[in-house]
Design a protein around this motif. Structure first.
Motif, mmCIF file in Angstrom:
data_model
loop_
_atom_site.group_PDB
_atom_site.id
_atom_site.type_symbol
_atom_site.label_atom_id
_atom_site.label_comp_id
_atom_site.label_asym_id
_atom_site.label_seq_id
_atom_site.Cartn_x
_atom_site.Cartn_y
_atom_site.Cartn_z
ATOM 1 N N MET A 237 63.789 -58.980 60.575
ATOM 2 C CA MET A 237 62.880 -60.095 60.835
ATOM 3 C C MET A 237 62.532 -60.804 59.529
ATOM 4 N N GLU A 238 61.915 -61.960 59.673
ATOM 5 C CA GLU A 238 61.494 -62.716 58.497
ATOM 6 C C GLU A 238 60.559 -61.871 57.634
ATOM 7 N N TYR A 239 60.705 -62.030 56.336
ATOM 8 C CA TYR A 239 59.787 -61.346 55.420
ATOM 9 C C TYR A 239 58.673 -62.320 55.053
ATOM 10 N N ILE A 240 57.439 -61.898 55.251
ATOM 11 C CA ILE A 240 56.272 -62.717 54.900
ATOM 12 C C ILE A 240 55.480 -61.979 53.837
ATOM 13 N N SER A 241 55.274 -62.630 52.714
ATOM 14 C CA SER A 241 54.528 -62.031 51.610
ATOM 15 C C SER A 241 53.040 -62.289 51.792
ATOM 16 N N GLY A 242 52.230 -61.295 51.509
ATOM 17 C CA GLY A 242 50.786 -61.472 51.640
ATOM 18 C C GLY A 242 50.042 -60.199 51.313
ATOM 19 N N THR A 243 48.744 -60.213 51.608
ATOM 20 C CA THR A 243 47.855 -59.093 51.295
ATOM 21 C C THR A 243 47.127 -58.669 52.561
ATOM 22 N N LYS A 244 46.983 -57.354 52.742
ATOM 23 C CA LYS A 244 46.193 -56.879 53.865
ATOM 24 C C LYS A 244 44.775 -57.430 53.760
ATOM 25 N N ILE A 245 44.210 -57.785 54.899
ATOM 26 C CA ILE A 245 42.865 -58.371 54.898
ATOM 27 C C ILE A 245 41.855 -57.427 54.270
ATOM 28 N N THR A 246 42.028 -56.122 54.461
ATOM 29 C CA THR A 246 41.096 -55.151 53.873
ATOM 30 C C THR A 246 41.207 -55.080 52.356
ATOM 31 N N ASP A 247 42.322 -55.580 51.790
ATOM 32 C CA ASP A 247 42.518 -55.507 50.340
ATOM 33 C C ASP A 247 42.172 -56.802 49.625
ATOM 34 N N LEU A 248 41.644 -57.787 50.357
ATOM 35 C CA LEU A 248 41.312 -59.070 49.728
ATOM 36 C C LEU A 248 40.132 -58.918 48.780
ATOM 37 N N SER A 249 40.251 -59.538 47.617
ATOM 38 C CA SER A 249 39.170 -59.471 46.635
ATOM 39 C C SER A 249 38.081 -60.488 46.982
ATOM 40 N N PRO A 250 36.847 -60.254 46.548
ATOM 41 C CA PRO A 250 35.769 -61.220 46.801
ATOM 42 C C PRO A 250 36.096 -62.615 46.265
ATOM 43 N N ALA A 251 36.833 -62.677 45.149
ATOM 44 C CA ALA A 251 37.174 -63.985 44.572
ATOM 45 C C ALA A 251 38.066 -64.785 45.514
ATOM 46 N N VAL A 252 38.996 -64.098 46.176
ATOM 47 C CA VAL A 252 39.877 -64.785 47.127
ATOM 48 C C VAL A 252 39.089 -65.228 48.353
ATOM 49 N N LEU A 253 38.197 -64.372 48.836
ATOM 50 C CA LEU A 253 37.433 -64.693 50.036
ATOM 51 C C LEU A 253 36.528 -65.904 49.830
ATOM 52 N N ILE A 254 36.067 -66.113 48.595
ATOM 53 C CA ILE A 254 35.208 -67.263 48.310
ATOM 54 C C ILE A 254 35.961 -68.571 48.557
ATOM 55 N N GLU A 255 37.269 -68.573 48.265
ATOM 56 C CA GLU A 255 38.067 -69.790 48.391
ATOM 57 C C GLU A 255 38.502 -70.076 49.830
#
Length: 554
Positions: A237-255
């Motif tokens: 299947m297609e490969y999609i790059s990303g981060t698990k939602i539980t591993d998101l940093s506060p800095a990313v969540l602010i944006e």
């Protein structure tokens, strides 16, 4: 008693020891497995704690990991502490040797790895009990993820399922507890789930279907299969790059537009469940990837649940009743999704406790609202009052619980009640529109055509029966003569009552007249009328009482 197949003997012993450890030695005795549980070491003792339960299932292998995941939806069967432990059940194991993986791929696809892929990473991205995933690049340059079933996994799972089914069937026959909570039904659900997960072509079909369902949501992506590189044991299947939602940093969540993302995630699942009847049943944080484009990728389509139109309609009624705080309506909808267990269903208690759950849900603060928890509480009440709910509702409860966790990570102030009420009108419209599909119109047209074609022949038969005086009509009605006699009796009593009233009224007026003949110091004629009226009234009352007593004895 159970007949122990020699090839299952070791498995029976492991299951028996597990049951004894967690306080269900009564079930072991019912199956006649006490001797098997005590073989090969010290007799097991009841020392199990909820937090150990998941680890013990993991040690028993992939079939029991999946069984644990299935049991995590059964709040009617297990206490909350065990449900929480199973919700954290891990499916990570040691990876298979890469040479075995390459052998499976080449055997299934009929080509050499070097011919199919420009690059193939020998280190797995993830290794689970049924399969593991490797990153690769096709000759076209497209990045892909290759999911490969473990060698011989089907044989291992089949053996375990045979043992579980045999135990469940025996317990259903000999233990009231097992019959009440549907052990055999659980085993059959596990078998069906494992059958789907062990055929990766089914997962490919589910991924395509979910992509179509979610196409209107711009911020959702479902990795699509590459058909030329898929088989029953290999899914590319297609490969999609990303981060698990539980591993998101506060800095990313602010944006991120966290509220908008949470709302779209919730609406996407409402559409899957209530409109399309096909939903991803395992949206735990590990299966939701946050991409660089700030989208959400939905991974692992192996656990997908189908819901028929009638059940979707009832689920919509249930969720709307809960969000509106209508306990009686929620109880009615939940009752329609279950089957009473024998004669032991206490409907009044069920209705009372469901109404209580709905009221408690309505008065919770926003940050504590959990739609999934409410569904699981309803399931628990159903089990305790003798109602077995359909599997779709148990899967919905688990799905919404996982969804609550993810939505809370994105927006702790998200209000599922408000979101459901905002979408209620649109959901009803889409639900109704979907029912009036072109195929349904054609189906109704065919039924109407069949009716019109058969109508002349039916009319001919009816007219022939009328002409031959053979037509008979049977009507279940009351005895009209008996009814008329009853009306006549009532009318007579009313008439007598009116006459007596007139006599008493006339006698009262005569009391004011002077008379030579008196009786008891009153005008004689007036007193005669009073006495006649009194005697006739007593006779009428006695007759009414006698008739009522006679009917009561009859």
């Amino acid at each position: 008693m159970i007949t122990l197949a020699p090839r299952h003997l070791a498995r029976y012993a492991q299951i028996a020891r597990l049951l004894v450890k967690y306080g269900r030695s009564d079930l072991v005795d019912r199956c006649g497995l006490r001797a098997a549980a005590e073989e090969g070491g010290d007799p097991p003792v009841e020392t199990g704690r909820p937090e150990e339960f998941a680890s013990d299932l993991e040690r028993l292998g992939p079939t029991f990991v999946k069984l644990g995941q299935l049991l995590s939806t059964r709040s009617d069967l297990l206490p909350p502490a065990y449900l929480d432990a199973l919700a954290r059940l891990q499916d990570d194991v040691e990876p298979v040797d890469v040479d075995e993986v390459r052998s499976v791929i080449e055997s299934e696809l009929g080509v050499r790895i070097s011919s199919a892929f420009d690059e193939f990473d020998d280190r797995p991205l993830a290794a689970a009990s049924l399969a593991q995933v490797h990153r690769a690049r096709l000759r076209s340059g497209q990045e892909v993820a290759v999911k490969v079933l473990r060698p011989d996994i089907r044989e291992q799972v089949s053996t375990d399922l045979d043992a579980i089914n045999e135990l469940a069937r025996t317990l259903d026959q000999h233990a009231e507890f097992a019959r009440r909570y549907g052990f055999l039904s659980i085993a059959e659900s596990l078998q069906e789930s494992m059958r789907r997960e062990l055929d990766l072509r089914t997962e490919a079909q589910s991924a395509r279907a979910l992509a179509g369902t979610l196409s209107e949501f711009e911020r959702f992506r479902v990795p699509q299969p590459i058909d030329d590189f898929c088989s029953a044991s290999v899914l590319t299947m297609e490969y999609i790059s990303g981060t698990k939602i539980t591993d998101l940093s506060p800095a990313v969540l602010i944006e991120v537009d966290r509220r908008g993302l949470a709302d779209e995630l919730f609406r996407a699942y409402l559409k899957q469940i209530l409109v399309d009847g096909l939903f991803h049943a395992d949206p735990h944080p590990g299966n939701l990837l946050f991409t660089r484009e700030h989208d959400i990728a939905l991974l692992d389509c192996g656990m997908v649940t189908h819901v028929d139109p009638a059940t979707r309609h009832t689920l919509l009624r249930l969720l709307l009743s809960i969000s509106d705080g209508r306990g009686a309506d929620a109880a009615t909808a939940a009752r329609a999704l279950g089957t009473p267990i024998g004669d032991g269903f206490d409907e009044n208690e069920f209705n009372r406790r469901i109404a209580q759950i709905v009221m408690e849900h309505r008065h919770l603060p926003v940050e504590r609202l959990e739609a999934g928890r409410s569904i699981m509480s309803i399931q628990c009440v159903a089990g305790e009052t003798g109602l077995r709910l359909r599997n779709e509702l148990t899967m919905l409860g688990k799905t919404l619980m996982n969804l609550d966790r993810v939505v809370c990570l994105l927006d702790p102030k998200f209000d599922p009640n408000a979101a459901l009420q905002r979408e209620a009108t649109a959901l009803m419209q889409r639900h109704t529109t979907r029912d009036f599909s072109l195929s349904r119109v054609f189906e109704s047209t065919l039924e109407a055509t069949d009716f019109v074609q058969r109508l002349p022949g039916r009319l001919n038969r009816i007219t022939e029966m009328v002409a031959d005086n053979d037509l008979r009509i049977t009507v279940d009605a009351i005895d009209e003569s008996r009814l008329l006699r009853g009306f006549q009796k009532v009318a007579n009593r009313i008439t007598v009552g009116l006459l007596l009233s007139s006599i008493i009224l006339g006698a009262s007026l005569m009391m004011r007249m002077e008379a030579e003949w008196t009786l008891f110091g009153y005008p004689g004629l007036a007193m005669v009328f009073f006495l006649v009226a009194a005697i006739a009234s007593l006779i009428l009352v006695a007759r009414i009482g006698f008739d009522s007593a006679s009917k009561g004895e009859a």
